[in-house]
Design a protein around this motif. Structure first.
Motif, PDB file in Angstrom:
ATOM      1  N   TYR A 118      -5.846 -15.320   6.436  1.00 30.67           N
ATOM      2  CA  TYR A 118      -5.882 -14.237   5.630  1.00 30.67           C
ATOM      3  C   TYR A 118      -6.067 -13.680   6.200  1.00 30.67           C
ATOM      4  O   TYR A 118      -6.153 -11.862   5.628  1.00 30.67           O
ATOM      5  N   PHE A 119      -7.932 -13.585   7.030  1.00 28.39           N
ATOM      6  CA  PHE A 119      -8.101 -12.223   7.225  1.00 28.39           C
ATOM      7  C   PHE A 119      -7.852 -11.652   8.707  1.00 28.39           C
ATOM      8  O   PHE A 119      -7.808 -10.570   8.910  1.00 28.39           O
ATOM      9  N   SER A 120      -7.416 -12.438   9.340  1.00 29.03           N
ATOM     10  CA  SER A 120      -6.954 -12.036  11.082  1.00 29.03           C
ATOM     11  C   SER A 120      -5.901 -11.214  11.016  1.00 29.03           C
ATOM     12  O   SER A 120      -6.301 -10.077  11.365  1.00 29.03           O
ATOM     13  N   SER A 121      -5.192 -12.027  10.320  1.00 33.86           N
ATOM     14  CA  SER A 121      -3.428 -10.468  10.508  1.00 33.86           C
ATOM     15  C   SER A 121      -3.668  -8.991   9.874  1.00 33.86           C
ATOM     16  O   SER A 121      -3.482  -8.222  10.507  1.00 33.86           O
ATOM     17  N   VAL A 122      -4.782  -9.107   8.353  1.00 37.02           N
ATOM     18  CA  VAL A 122      -4.831  -7.786   7.947  1.00 37.02           C
ATOM     19  C   VAL A 122      -5.685  -7.383   8.657  1.00 37.02           C
ATOM     20  O   VAL A 122      -5.136  -5.899   8.800  1.00 37.02           O
ATOM     21  N   LEU A 123      -6.899  -7.268   8.874  1.00 34.56           N
ATOM     22  CA  LEU A 123      -7.505  -6.601   9.544  1.00 34.56           C
ATOM     23  C   LEU A 123      -7.004  -5.846  10.869  1.00 34.56           C
ATOM     24  O   LEU A 123      -6.795  -4.893  11.604  1.00 34.56           O
ATOM     25  N   ILE A 124      -6.344  -7.219  11.654  1.00 33.06           N
ATOM     26  CA  ILE A 124      -5.566  -6.920  13.246  1.00 33.06           C
ATOM     27  C   ILE A 124      -4.670  -5.945  12.362  1.00 33.06           C
ATOM     28  O   ILE A 124      -4.653  -4.501  14.034  1.00 33.06           O
ATOM     29  N   PHE A 125      -3.913  -5.689  11.949  1.00 35.15           N
ATOM     30  CA  PHE A 125      -2.718  -4.223  11.749  1.00 35.15           C
ATOM     31  C   PHE A 125      -3.402  -4.078  11.160  1.00 35.15           C
ATOM     32  O   PHE A 125      -3.293  -2.155  11.937  1.00 35.15           O
ATOM     33  N   LEU A 126      -4.880  -3.694  10.654  1.00 32.43           N
ATOM     34  CA  LEU A 126      -5.368  -2.276   9.983  1.00 32.43           C
ATOM     35  C   LEU A 126      -6.297  -1.476  11.360  1.00 32.43           C
ATOM     36  O   LEU A 126      -5.376  -0.433  11.498  1.00 32.43           O
ATOM     37  N   VAL A 127      -6.189  -2.413  12.282  1.00 37.49           N
ATOM     38  CA  VAL A 127      -6.870  -1.793  13.499  1.00 37.49           C
ATOM     39  C   VAL A 127      -5.340  -0.887  14.203  1.00 37.49           C
ATOM     40  O   VAL A 127      -5.302   0.310  14.986  1.00 37.49           O
ATOM     41  N   LEU A 128      -4.414  -1.493  14.319  1.00 33.84           N
ATOM     42  CA  LEU A 128      -3.023  -1.430  15.007  1.00 33.84           C
ATOM     43  C   LEU A 128      -2.619  -0.382  14.305  1.00 33.84           C
ATOM     44  O   LEU A 128      -2.270   0.916  14.813  1.00 33.84           O
ATOM     45  N   LEU A 129      -2.603   0.467  12.553  1.00 34.46           N
ATOM     46  CA  LEU A 129      -2.796   1.279  11.982  1.00 34.46           C
ATOM     47  C   LEU A 129      -2.947   2.525  12.102  1.00 34.46           C
ATOM     48  O   LEU A 129      -3.146   3.911  12.408  1.00 34.46           O
ATOM     49  N   ASN A 130      -4.886   2.378  12.719  1.00 32.01           N
ATOM     50  CA  ASN A 130      -5.438   3.147  13.662  1.00 32.01           C
ATOM     51  C   ASN A 130      -5.446   3.320  14.555  1.00 32.01           C
ATOM     52  O   ASN A 130      -5.669   4.539  15.203  1.00 32.01           O
ATOM     53  N   SER A 131      -5.268   2.941  15.436  1.00 33.31           N
ATOM     54  CA  SER A 131      -4.527   2.996  16.675  1.00 33.31           C
ATOM     55  C   SER A 131      -3.289   4.294  16.756  1.00 33.31           C
ATOM     56  O   SER A 131      -3.745   5.107  17.517  1.00 33.31           O
ATOM     57  N   LEU A 132      -2.533   3.800  15.857  1.00 36.92           N
ATOM     58  CA  LEU A 132      -1.582   4.665  15.640  1.00 36.92           C
ATOM     59  C   LEU A 132      -1.293   6.208  14.935  1.00 36.92           C
ATOM     60  O   LEU A 132      -1.029   7.142  15.362  1.00 36.92           O
ATOM     61  N   GLY A 133      -3.025   6.557  14.283  1.00 39.12           N
ATOM     62  CA  GLY A 133      -3.194   7.119  13.794  1.00 39.12           C
ATOM     63  C   GLY A 133      -2.487   7.403  12.169  1.00 39.12           C
ATOM     64  O   GLY A 133      -2.679   8.207  11.504  1.00 39.12           O
ATOM     65  N   LEU A 134      -2.742   5.889  11.699  1.00 39.18           N
ATOM     66  CA  LEU A 134      -1.353   6.313  10.711  1.00 39.18           C
ATOM     67  C   LEU A 134      -2.860   5.851   9.429  1.00 39.18           C
ATOM     68  O   LEU A 134      -2.207   6.020   8.082  1.00 39.18           O
ATOM     69  N   LEU A 135      -3.531   4.891  10.059  1.00 40.04           N
ATOM     70  CA  LEU A 135      -4.244   4.624   8.713  1.00 40.04           C
ATOM     71  C   LEU A 135      -5.226   5.675   8.042  1.00 40.04           C
ATOM     72  O   LEU A 135      -4.806   5.133   6.713  1.00 40.04           O
ATOM     73  N   ASP A 136      -5.170   7.204   8.059  1.00 39.76           N
ATOM     74  CA  ASP A 136      -6.650   8.147   7.148  1.00 39.76           C
ATOM     75  C   ASP A 136      -5.099   8.694   6.557  1.00 39.76           C
ATOM     76  O   ASP A 136      -4.640   8.505   5.397  1.00 39.76           O
ATOM     77  N   PRO A 137      -3.968   9.340   7.101  1.00 45.60           N
ATOM     78  CA  PRO A 137      -3.023   9.330   6.537  1.00 45.60           C
ATOM     79  C   PRO A 137      -2.725   8.562   5.011  1.00 45.60           C
ATOM     80  O   PRO A 137      -2.669   8.583   4.136  1.00 45.60           O
ATOM     81  N   LEU A 138      -2.079   6.694   5.214  1.00 47.59           N
ATOM     82  CA  LEU A 138      -2.267   6.412   4.086  1.00 47.59           C
ATOM     83  C   LEU A 138      -3.250   6.130   3.187  1.00 47.59           C
ATOM     84  O   LEU A 138      -3.296   6.144   2.406  1.00 47.59           O
ATOM     85  N   ILE A 139      -4.847   6.125   3.461  1.00 46.77           N
ATOM     86  CA  ILE A 139      -6.259   6.048   2.408  1.00 46.77           C
ATOM     87  C   ILE A 139      -5.864   7.182   2.008  1.00 46.77           C
ATOM     88  O   ILE A 139      -6.214   7.696   0.987  1.00 46.77           O
ATOM     89  N   ASN A 140      -5.966   7.952   2.545  1.00 50.16           N
ATOM     90  CA  ASN A 140      -5.177   9.435   1.596  1.00 50.16           C
ATOM     91  C   ASN A 140      -4.592   9.417   0.856  1.00 50.16           C
ATOM     92  O   ASN A 140      -4.680  10.169  -0.220  1.00 50.16           O
ATOM     93  N   LEU A 141      -3.282   8.623   1.211  1.00 51.14           N
ATOM     94  CA  LEU A 141      -2.435   9.447   0.290  1.00 51.14           C
ATOM     95  C   LEU A 141      -2.532   7.467  -0.829  1.00 51.14           C
ATOM     96  O   LEU A 141      -2.327   8.053  -2.676  1.00 51.14           O
ATOM     97  N   PHE A 142      -3.291   6.769  -0.762  1.00 51.76           N
ATOM     98  CA  PHE A 142      -3.498   5.869  -1.732  1.00 51.76           C
ATOM     99  C   PHE A 142      -4.908   6.400  -2.735  1.00 51.76           C
ATOM    100  O   PHE A 142      -5.161   5.858  -3.774  1.00 51.76           O
ATOM    101  N   PHE A 143      -5.313   7.302  -2.127  1.00 49.69           N
ATOM    102  CA  PHE A 143      -7.338   7.267  -2.515  1.00 49.69           C
ATOM    103  C   PHE A 143      -7.728   8.575  -2.901  1.00 49.69           C
ATOM    104  O   PHE A 143      -7.169   9.185  -2.079  1.00 49.69           O
TER     105      PHE A 143
END
Ligand code: PFF
Length: 464
Positions: free
Chosen positions: A439-464
């Motif tokens: 439950y934890f590893s894959s989800v958290l690593i995926f977040l790191v990956l999204l962040n590296s690709l510059g996709l995390l901030d836009p996603l956060i902004n989209l939902f929050f």
């Protein structure tokens, strides 16, 4: 003799495996990167987050990687082929082999600096520096010289190849058994010098007194990335080392031991460096240049600095060498297992190709410094692609594979071999591993990956 499935090499002893795997983990990531990442991210609070990341993600994924290798007794590509029914998964192993080759090509460039700095320290050049800027100028003039930087790259790679070509037991294991204890002793020596300097307590409080206001979302992601890099995860290095392990050995305790050694060495290196940096009154958040820009001036100002400088760059070089051999071994094992090459041919040919691939990285500090791709020089680009994309992606897929594809039931059957006592006495450890991995590893690593690709901030902004 060509190894077959029956006579593939194995580690000569349990200790040999632990020291080789710890050798892979302990590297530039611990002694070069960890202190500057801590320094640039606020000190103690960052360390706490980092330790949590190591425990919740690093450790479970490391266990998974070693277990995969030990089960299949194969290189990463062969491991996925052997353990999955569907065709596609071996691509993950292939990505690991490619990542190993690419990382080796530029890791050896920085490792070459460490090697070169041993000679600089022996020559005593640091004592000519008057100001921090002198140290920076010296570094720039060395790395700006293509002959120096390519020469050191070549020298370092030859040493790596000489060890790997000698085989798992006679090369990697024997080398690690000599180099790892030496590294530890040298590091303890540097740390003792650091903490006995007047004014060193400021460094200790920077490292061990957390200021929680320094923690942000980015801190967590940086800490996670660092945990991943330092444990050599996501590209099959630990899988390959695990593949030489006997089914009688205990994967669970070995994993704990490797993580403990790696984490302790990072903390000791941090202590050694920050006590000295604070005692001399220099800036801890110097960033990437901390080791090569700041430390030489620190050494030049302390009593006993000459010998400490030689010792420090020697241990940095040893740490880098034991990591580089694991990178080289991933690539070698693939060609030996899958393509039936002789070890000698694999090492010399692929090692030479890695040197060639390292040339544009080395020239990024001089002739090619203006040559930018996506705004980065070649070295930075390779660094970014491997550490920010390939390793998290590999780690994510490895966690998914073990937890959901190969399946935890099969994994646990394999894990039990050699670890019967843990299953009997402290079965909660195994349950915790399953939960973290699933439950934890894959989800958290995926977040790191999204962040590296510059996709995390836009996603956060989209939902929050
Ligand atoms: N763990 C190494 C370090 O901390 O420097 C880096 C590394 C080595 C990463 C080998 C990946 C790898 F396969």
């Amino acid at each position: 003799m060509q190894p077959t499935e029956q006579n593939r090499e194995q580690w000569g002893s349990k200790l040999g495996f632990i020291l080789a795997a710890a050798g892979s983990a302990v590297g530039l990531g611990n002694i070069w990167a960890f202190p500057y990442v801590v320094g640039s991210n606020g000190g103690a609070a960052f360390i706490v987050v980092y330790l949590l990341c190591v425990a919740i993600i690093g450790l479970p994924v490391l266990l998974a990687e070693i277990l995969l290798g030990r089960t299949a007794q194969r290189n990463p590509v062969g491991t996925f082929k052997a353990l999955s029914n569907s065709k596609g998964w071996h691509v993950v192993g292939g990505m690991g082999v490619v990542a190993g080759f690419v990382i080796l090509s530029f890791y050896a460039v920085v490792a070459g600096w460490a090697l070169g700095y041993i000679f600089e320290a022996i020559r005593g050049v640091f004592f000519d520096f008057q100001t921090p800027q002198d140290a920076i100028n010296h570094f720039n003039s060395l790395t700006g010289d293509p002959v120096w930087i390519l020469g050191m790259l070549l020298f370092f790679m030859i040493l790596t190849m000489v060890i790997v070509v000698s085989g798992v037991q006679k090369g990697i294991e024997k080398g690690s058994k000599i180099m790892m204890p030496l590294l530890f002793i040298l590091l303890i020596g540097v740390m003792i010098r650091g903490v006995t300097l007047e004014g060193s307590s400021a460094g200790l409080s920077f490292l061990f007194n957390p200021d929680w206001s320094k923690i942000s979302g980015t801190t967590v992601l940086v800490a996670l990335g660092q945990a991943f890099f330092t444990l050599s995860l996501g590209m099959g290095a630990m899988m390959t080392y695990g593949s030489y392990m006997s089914k009688k050995d205990n994967v669970v305790t070995s994993t704990f031991q490797i993580v403990t050694i790696d984490t302790s060495i990072a903390l000791i290196a941090g202590t050694a460096i920050f006590t000295a940096v604070f005692a001399i009154g220099l800036n801890p958040s110097e960033g990437v240049g901390l080791i090569f820009h700041t430390l030489p001036i620190v050494f030049s100002k302390m009593t006993g600095g000459y010998i400490i400088a030689v010792v420090f760059f020697t241990l940095l070089f040893i740490a880098a060498l034991t990591s580089a051999i694991s990178l080289m071994e991933v690539v070698t094992a693939y060609f030996v297992d899958e393509k039936k090459w002789k070890r000698k041919k694999a090492v010399y040919l692929l090692g030479s190709l890695a040197i060639l691939a390292g040339v544009p990285s080395a020239l990024s500090f001089n002739w090619l410094s203006e040559f930018l791709i996506f705004g980065m020089n070649f070295f930075d680009l390779m660094f970014y692609i491997t550490f920010n994309i390939m390793l998290p992606l590999g780690g994510f897929l490895i966690a998914i594979f073990v937890a959901w594809v190969w399946g935890l039931d099969k994994a646990v059957v394999e894990l039990k071999k050699g670890a019967e006592a843990i299953f009997e006495n402290t079965p909660w450890q195994i349950s915790l591993w399953k939960i973290f991995l699933k439950y934890f590893s894959s989800v958290l690593i995926f977040l790191v990956l999204l962040n590296s690709l510059g996709l995390l901030d836009p996603l956060i902004n989209l939902f929050f």
